[in-house]
Design a protein around this motif. Structure first.
Motif, PDB file in Angstrom:
ATOM      1  N   GLY A  96       0.085  10.625   5.494  1.00 31.81           N
ATOM      2  CA  GLY A  96      -0.896   9.988   4.980  1.00 31.81           C
ATOM      3  C   GLY A  96      -1.628   8.882   5.734  1.00 31.81           C
ATOM      4  O   GLY A  96      -2.666   7.988   5.446  1.00 31.81           O
ATOM      5  N   MET A 134       1.104   4.885  -2.712  1.00 29.05           N
ATOM      6  CA  MET A 134       0.583   6.184  -2.363  1.00 29.05           C
ATOM      7  C   MET A 134       1.129   7.288  -3.024  1.00 29.05           C
ATOM      8  O   MET A 134       2.387   7.359  -2.954  1.00 29.05           O
ATOM      9  N   ASP A 176      -2.811  11.099  -0.539  1.00 32.18           N
ATOM     10  CA  ASP A 176      -3.734   9.811  -0.518  1.00 32.18           C
ATOM     11  C   ASP A 176      -3.483   9.676   0.916  1.00 32.18           C
ATOM     12  O   ASP A 176      -2.924  10.148   1.588  1.00 32.18           O
ATOM     13  N   THR A 188       0.714  -1.171   0.069  1.00 26.05           N
ATOM     14  CA  THR A 188       0.020   0.011  -0.232  1.00 26.05           C
ATOM     15  C   THR A 188       0.805   1.256   0.046  1.00 26.05           C
ATOM     16  O   THR A 188       0.559   2.195  -0.715  1.00 26.05           O
TER      17      THR A 188
END
Lengths: 327, 330
Positions: B116, B63, B67, B59
């Protein structure tokens, strides 16, 4: 000065704030094409479009949470509950997300948003639709709670609520949307946290808010006819309380009735009575009286409903009692 | 932090080393946190991510600025992967002043806005509407950001999850919901939570695209996740993804995980993306014990320094408890 209904004053407040700040949007059930279950948002969709006047499905937890998330990301949502009775299914979003976010994130996030809608009993809607929520929403930190009773207050306080950097719970009333009153043209704000003396007097203080305001004013009129001069204080903001306004009046009159349309147990009225007992017990010439809902679930039947709601006569009797005045 | 290959390219050696390090950082962070917990230096709840690290690392690679990751109380892995300083994460676990949120949140409430890391939510399912709200704001302002919202499979059965997904689907919000199906909601296996095997069966009802795979390889996970992220970013197309994963520890530190067998855990160990990446380094890239140990030693040193920092950090000032409830409290 123009005369507006409360619903029109609320609409003007939203309209002006949306025109002033394009981060402000309204979201809720029937706020757009239907123009509001109580017509508070009438005309806003035509003026601001679907992006800023957002109809939702029946999903209070969902859209209350969307409001929190949007506020954290920099928008300024006005979330309309068709009634605060339906906010019960969104309670987690308000309690655990809106109210806690700033603290829980060490100040990294703010949640500037308004949850607004009608509160307390309307007329013959039975128990699930006749609830007063101030005791719940005043019962935890991280929010402000406002309750309005006049068009002037409705507009000035809603505009302040929209501009506030914190989540604000904003109580209106189904049975008071049509109440008329003078509202000055143009911009004005009423600060959150300031009570208002709706009727000056020097013998008994009646402390009230929301639907309790007209009831208390009627009771004060009955008292006047019987030779008692009662002062009616509309708290307008229930959290934080305007302690100075309460205590100054009590120190002047030495007699208090707390009167409101809500339940008695452990609530906002109890908080006011506690404040008075702690801060100015020795100024009191009589025990504090409280007149509010009976501690029961509401019934549909009109007679049963009306018996549970404080009447002007009951409030007058409480005024007479603290004034040691024979009825 | 920056991947040396794009999500769709085959990884080169440096890239395999990098993701191995990133996953190992999370694991060693949590192992040291676990030890500190048993020593009584960390209290409250501590939910470990051990076994699921590849998801956070994949993940983080996807980003872009702006995000957001919104996740559950099992949140240390995302924080470390997103670049939150381990010492501040550890200090948060220790309830100290230098913690990520100043010691007010603890293990379950990690937030680091600029990285984030948008939480850290401890009421199951309650974060889905909030995450949808972040995505609503992105669409409203046109900021081009994607919100990635993670939930456990146990969260699939609570109302707020449905409402959050429903509104995201209805309004076509730039969001990817990722179910980290680690097989157990506390001690209740999935088959006693729902009668469906595949949790993405709900996606068509929300008009979301869906995907579902077993997380054994960080690169496959990154590649398949990137497809959903890009559709959200470019087309406002929300997605529902189910990742089959496994946590090797109990639900929290107080859970001895007696509801599963040793055989089951053994099977899962062979699928562990961290283990498999180490195998790849050994078999495909010529790493021996010494090279692996050198990497590990450096990471253990980094995380031990985080523990030392947390221990040395002072408790929050007493007056701090009055701050931040309202904006004007500051």
């Amino acid at each position: 000065m123009p005369t507006l209904q409360i619903r029109e004053a609320l609409r003007e407040a939203m309209d002006e704030e949306m025109a002033r700040d394009d981060r402000v949007f309204v979201m809720g059930e029937e706020v757009g094409y239907y123009e509001g279950a109580y017509k508070c948002t009438q005309g806003l969709l035509a003026k601001y479009g679907e992006q800023r006047v957002v109809d939702t499905p029946i999903a209070e937890a969902g859209f209350a949470g969307v409001g929190v998330g949007a506020a954290m990301a920099g928008l300024r949502p006005i979330i309309e509950f068709m009634t605060f009775n339906f906010s019960a299914v969104a309670f987690d979003q308000i309690l655990n997300n809106a109210a806690k976010m700033r603290h829980l994130t060490g100040g990294q996030f703010t949640v500037p948003m308004v949850f607004r809608g009608p509160n307390a009993a309307a007329h013959m809607l039975s128990s699930t639709h006749s609830q007063a929520f101030e005791s719940f929403y005043c019962g935890f930190p991280g929010v402000k709670v406002v309750s309005v009773a006049t068009p002037y207050d409705a507009k000035g306080l809603l505009k302040s609520a929209v501009r506030d950097e914190n989540p604000v719970i904003f109580f209106e009333s189904e049975v008071m949307y049509g109440v008329k009153g003078e509202v000055p043209e143009g911009e004005y704000l009423i600060p959150i946290g300031e009570a208002d003396i709706k009727r000056p007097g020097d013998q008994v203080t009646v402390i009230t808010w929301g639907q309790g305001v007209p009831t208390a004013l009627e009771a004060a009129k009955m008292a006047e006819e019987n030779g008692i001069d009662a002062e009616v204080i509309d708290l307008r903001t229930l959290r934080p309380l305007d302690k100075d306004a309460i205590l100054n009046s009590v120190r002047k009159t030495n007699r208090v009735v707390v009167s409101y349309h809500g339940w008695p147990y452990g609530g906002t009225g109890a908080e006011v009575a506690d404040l008075i007992a702690r801060e100015c017990f020795y100024d009191l010439d009589a025990p504090v009286e409280r007149v509010c809902y009976e501690d029961i679930n509401f019934s549909y039947a009109e007679n049963l409903e009306q018996l549970a709601i404080p009447s002007p006569k009951q409030i007058y009797e409480a005024i007479a009692k603290v004034a040691y005045h024979s009825l | 932090m920056t991947p040396t290959t794009s999500p769709t390219q085959a990884p080169d050696k440096d890239e395999v080393v990098r993701v191995f390090k990133e996953m190992l950082r999370i694991r060693r962070f949590e192992e040291l946190a676990s030890r500190a917990y048993t020593q009584g230096k960390i209290s409250g709840f501590l939910h470990l991510y051990i076994g699921q690290e590849a998801i956070a690392v994949a993940t983080a690679d996807l980003m872009k600025d702006g995000d957001r990751v919104v996740t559950t109380y099992r949140d240390h892995g995302f924080a470390v992967a997103l670049g939150c300083e381990p010492q501040r994460c550890m200090a948060e676990l220790f309830g100290k002043k230098d913690g990520l949120v100043g010691g007010v949140g603890g293990s379950m409430h990690f937030f680091d806005r600029d990285k984030g890391m948008w939480g850290g939510y401890a009421i199951v399912g309650g974060h889905l509407p909030v995450a949808a709200g972040h995505a609503f704001a992105s669409k409203y302002t046109g900021d081009g950001a994607v919100t990635l919202c993670f939930l456990g499979e146990g969260a699939m059965h609570i109302g707020a999850t449905h409402e959050g997904m429903h509104l995201a689907g209805l309004w076509k919000l730039p969001i990817v919901f990722v179910v980290e199906n680690n097989q157990y909601a506390m001690g209740t296996p999935l088959k006693r939570q729902t009668l469906v095997d595949d949790l993405t069966v709900r996606a068509p009802a929300y008009r979301m695209t869906s995907d579902r795979w077993e997380v054994t390889d960080v690169f496959e996970t990154r590649r398949r996740l990137s497809e959903a992220v890009e559709r959200a970013r470019t087309d406002n197309q929300p997605a529902l993804i189910e990742l089959l994963t496994y946590r090797f520890r109990g639900h929290s530190m107080s859970d001895p995980a007696k509801y599963r067998t040793k055989d089951e855990v053994e099977v899962q160990r062979k699928k562990d993306p961290l283990y498999r990446t180490e195998q790849s380094l050994r078999e495909d890239h010529g790493f021996g014990d010494d090279a692996i140990e050198a990497i590990d030693d450096a990471i253990v040193e980094e995380m031990q320094a985080a523990v030392d920092f947390a221990e040395a950090s002072p408790q929050p000032d007493p007056e701090h408890r009055f701050r931040n409830h309202l904006v004007e409290d500051d």
